[in-house]
Design a protein around this motif. Structure first.
Motif, PDB file in Angstrom:
ATOM      1  N   MET A   1       0.846  -1.183   0.000  1.00 27.94           N
ATOM      2  CA  MET A   1       0.000   0.000   0.000  1.00 27.94           C
ATOM      3  C   MET A   1       0.885   1.237   0.000  1.00 27.94           C
ATOM      4  O   MET A   1       1.758   1.383   0.845  1.00 27.94           O
ATOM      5  CB  MET A   1      -0.922  -0.002   1.224  1.00 27.94           C
ATOM      6  CG  MET A   1      -1.880   1.169   1.273  1.00 27.94           C
ATOM      7  SD  MET A   1      -3.213   0.925   2.454  1.00 27.94           S
ATOM      8  CE  MET A   1      -2.314   0.849   3.982  1.00 27.94           C
ATOM      9  N   LEU A   3       0.800   5.388  -0.029  1.00 32.35           N
ATOM     10  CA  LEU A   3      -0.040   6.548   0.213  1.00 32.35           C
ATOM     11  C   LEU A   3       0.732   7.827  -0.049  1.00 32.35           C
ATOM     12  O   LEU A   3       1.852   8.005   0.446  1.00 32.35           O
ATOM     13  CB  LEU A   3      -0.540   6.550   1.662  1.00 32.35           C
ATOM     14  CG  LEU A   3      -1.280   5.292   2.130  1.00 32.35           C
ATOM     15  CD1 LEU A   3      -1.625   5.407   3.608  1.00 32.35           C
ATOM     16  CD2 LEU A   3      -2.539   5.065   1.306  1.00 32.35           C
ATOM     17  N   VAL A  66       3.352  -0.200   5.028  1.00 34.62           N
ATOM     18  CA  VAL A  66       2.739   0.881   4.253  1.00 34.62           C
ATOM     19  C   VAL A  66       3.857   1.818   3.812  1.00 34.62           C
ATOM     20  O   VAL A  66       4.737   2.150   4.605  1.00 34.62           O
ATOM     21  CB  VAL A  66       1.717   1.675   5.085  1.00 34.62           C
ATOM     22  CG1 VAL A  66       1.125   2.814   4.246  1.00 34.62           C
ATOM     23  CG2 VAL A  66       0.611   0.778   5.596  1.00 34.62           C
ATOM     24  N   ALA A  97      -3.547   5.656  -2.875  1.00 36.85           N
ATOM     25  CA  ALA A  97      -4.542   6.558  -2.294  1.00 36.85           C
ATOM     26  C   ALA A  97      -3.850   7.862  -1.904  1.00 36.85           C
ATOM     27  O   ALA A  97      -2.624   7.922  -1.785  1.00 36.85           O
ATOM     28  CB  ALA A  97      -5.201   5.920  -1.072  1.00 36.85           C
ATOM     29  N   VAL A  99      -3.551  11.026   0.828  1.00 35.91           N
ATOM     30  CA  VAL A  99      -3.784  11.551   2.175  1.00 35.91           C
ATOM     31  C   VAL A  99      -3.620  13.064   2.085  1.00 35.91           C
ATOM     32  O   VAL A  99      -2.512  13.564   1.896  1.00 35.91           O
ATOM     33  CB  VAL A  99      -2.779  10.952   3.185  1.00 35.91           C
ATOM     34  CG1 VAL A  99      -3.012  11.547   4.572  1.00 35.91           C
ATOM     35  CG2 VAL A  99      -2.901   9.434   3.237  1.00 35.91           C
ATOM     36  N   ILE A 201      -8.272  10.346   1.821  1.00 35.62           N
ATOM     37  CA  ILE A 201      -8.465  10.555   3.253  1.00 35.62           C
ATOM     38  C   ILE A 201      -8.042  11.989   3.574  1.00 35.62           C
ATOM     39  O   ILE A 201      -6.954  12.420   3.191  1.00 35.62           O
ATOM     40  CB  ILE A 201      -7.600   9.597   4.102  1.00 35.62           C
ATOM     41  CG1 ILE A 201      -7.975   8.146   3.837  1.00 35.62           C
ATOM     42  CG2 ILE A 201      -7.738   9.913   5.586  1.00 35.62           C
ATOM     43  CD1 ILE A 201      -7.040   7.152   4.511  1.00 35.62           C
ATOM     44  N   SER A 274      -6.865   3.855   6.049  1.00 37.71           N
ATOM     45  CA  SER A 274      -6.352   3.498   4.719  1.00 37.71           C
ATOM     46  C   SER A 274      -6.774   2.084   4.332  1.00 37.71           C
ATOM     47  O   SER A 274      -7.195   1.834   3.197  1.00 37.71           O
ATOM     48  CB  SER A 274      -4.824   3.608   4.692  1.00 37.71           C
ATOM     49  OG  SER A 274      -4.404   4.904   5.031  1.00 37.71           O
ATOM     50  N   TYR A 275      -6.663   1.149   5.261  1.00 38.55           N
ATOM     51  CA  TYR A 275      -7.085  -0.228   4.999  1.00 38.55           C
ATOM     52  C   TYR A 275      -8.568  -0.271   4.649  1.00 38.55           C
ATOM     53  O   TYR A 275      -8.984  -0.947   3.710  1.00 38.55           O
ATOM     54  CB  TYR A 275      -6.810  -1.100   6.232  1.00 38.55           C
ATOM     55  CG  TYR A 275      -5.510  -1.868   6.154  1.00 38.55           C
ATOM     56  CD1 TYR A 275      -5.492  -3.258   6.182  1.00 38.55           C
ATOM     57  CD2 TYR A 275      -4.292  -1.213   6.041  1.00 38.55           C
ATOM     58  CE1 TYR A 275      -4.303  -3.960   6.116  1.00 38.55           C
ATOM     59  CE2 TYR A 275      -3.101  -1.889   5.970  1.00 38.55           C
ATOM     60  CZ  TYR A 275      -3.107  -3.273   6.007  1.00 38.55           C
ATOM     61  OH  TYR A 275      -1.932  -3.966   5.928  1.00 38.55           O
TER      62      TYR A 275
END
Length: 364
Positions: A1, A3, A66, A97, A99, A201, A274-275
């Motif tokens: 993952m 971010l 992560v 994703a 943030v 997010i 996030s998960y």
């Protein structure tokens, strides 16, 4: 993952990055302090891994990870090359994703690039730049497809219709993620790397003085209300406080959190959010040699989960020996869990569950 941490200059991006990665990214009170993206890989906090490691007296403990990318502050006109422009936008394309750090604190000593504290205006600035960048990407793609359409390519027609829908959405200043897409749509778009298609997010960054009443803070609530309209998640924290926490040992960290009535560290909140946002979960493998957490998508079947460990495991999959973490801990040993019939043999159609402890049987 992976971010990507984004936001305007001086909103606390690098401070938060320092806190969650302890990587020492430079943080200073002037725009564009971060030039190249700072990258840090952190372990995902998981008490299940800790407990199993002690249970098995394991030689090696491996947590899920992560990757955080601290991307330099964006400004108005970034999509047209302002600030450090498209270079930063390209870094965002490579993440799973986004943030988005939003400044929700007042501090005359820390410069705000717009000269005022307005979380919604800050969000709008970043969102608009991402939308404008995606608009250019989609228009370029449409121009390329026009040639294929002349040959009667049916796939090109399907893609053209989808891109026109997306262009219409972007023209309305709405992100691509607001479109209800089919799996086929997502497959068509997978190599376009549209920025506003990424899950998002918002992190409302407050000062230490705001922590005692953070859930009722006026700026934080503005972000929460906006996020409802955007179908995005929000977590609130103090990046400076999190940075201070990261420098303490476990005992002092717990004492400081109790002093501020904080039950969960910012990293834990961010990883959980996030998960959830990406639909991820972890299964576990456990033994004397290693205890390890593996990250998979919710809904993943056993053979594909086995493939996360090694492609041979998926190719030669026979069965999965599965026990839930809770059942194993309740019964203290695998032998007792087996005696009670709690260890199951599952086949190719078994859908993995969060916290499954698995031994894969395979033959290649």
């Amino acid at each position: 993952m992976k971010l990507g941490i984004v936001g305007l200059p001086n909103v606390g991006k690098s401070t938060l990055f320092n806190a969650i990665t302890k990587a020492g990214a430079e943080s200073a009170n002037y725009p564009f302090c971060t030039i190249e993206p700072n990258i840090g890989i952190v372990t995902v906090p998981d008490t299940r891994v800790d407990v199993l490691s002690k249970m098995y007296d394991t030689d090696k403990t491996t947590y899920a990870t992560v990757e955080f990318v601290d991307i330099a502050g964006l400004v108005k006109g970034a999509s047209q090359g302002e600030g450090l422009g498209n270079k930063f936008l390209s870094h965002i394309r490579e993440t799973d994703a986004i943030v988005h750090i939003v400044r929700c604190f007042e501090d005359e000593k820390i410069i705000h690039i717009e000269g005022k504290i307005d979380p919604l205006d800050d969000i709008e600035t970043i969102s608009l730049e991402l939308i404008l960048s995606d608009t250019e990407t989609v228009k370029t793609r449409i121009e390329r497809l026009a040639k294929a359409l002349k040959t009667g390519d049916k796939k090109a027609l399907v893609e053209m219709n989808l891109l026109n829908t997306i262009l219409c959405t972007l023209s309305s200043l709405k992100p691509v993620r607001s479109i209800n897409m089919t799996d086929l749509d997502k497959e068509i778009l997978k190599d376009t790397f549209l920025l506003t298609s990424k899950p998002l997010i918002y992190v409302a960054n407050v000062s230490e003085s705001q922590l005692p009443n953070i859930e009722n803070d006026k700026y934080v609530n503005l972000v929460k209300e906006f996020a409802k309209l955007d179908n995005s998640q929000v977590i609130s924290l103090c990046a400076k406080f999190e940075e201070d926490l990261s420098e303490l040992d476990d005992e002092d960290r717990i004492m400081l959190m109790e002093e501020y009535s904080i039950k969960e560290a910012g990293l834990d909140k961010l990883v959980k959010a996030s998960y959830s946002l990406l639909g991820l979960m972890s299964f576990l493998t456990a033994g004397k040699q290693e205890v390890r957490a593996w990250t998979i998508k919710k809904g993943t079947k056993a053979p594909q989960a086995a493939g996360k460990i090694h492609t041979d495991f998926e190719r030669g999959f026979i069965k999965a020996e599965v026990v839930s973490y809770d059942d194993l801990i309740t019964n203290t040993t695998m032998i007792r869990a087996k005696e009670k019939g709690l260890v199951r043999l599952e086949g190719k159609d078994y859908i993995m569950q969060d916290g499954d402890i698995v031994l894969f049987r395979f033959n290649v």
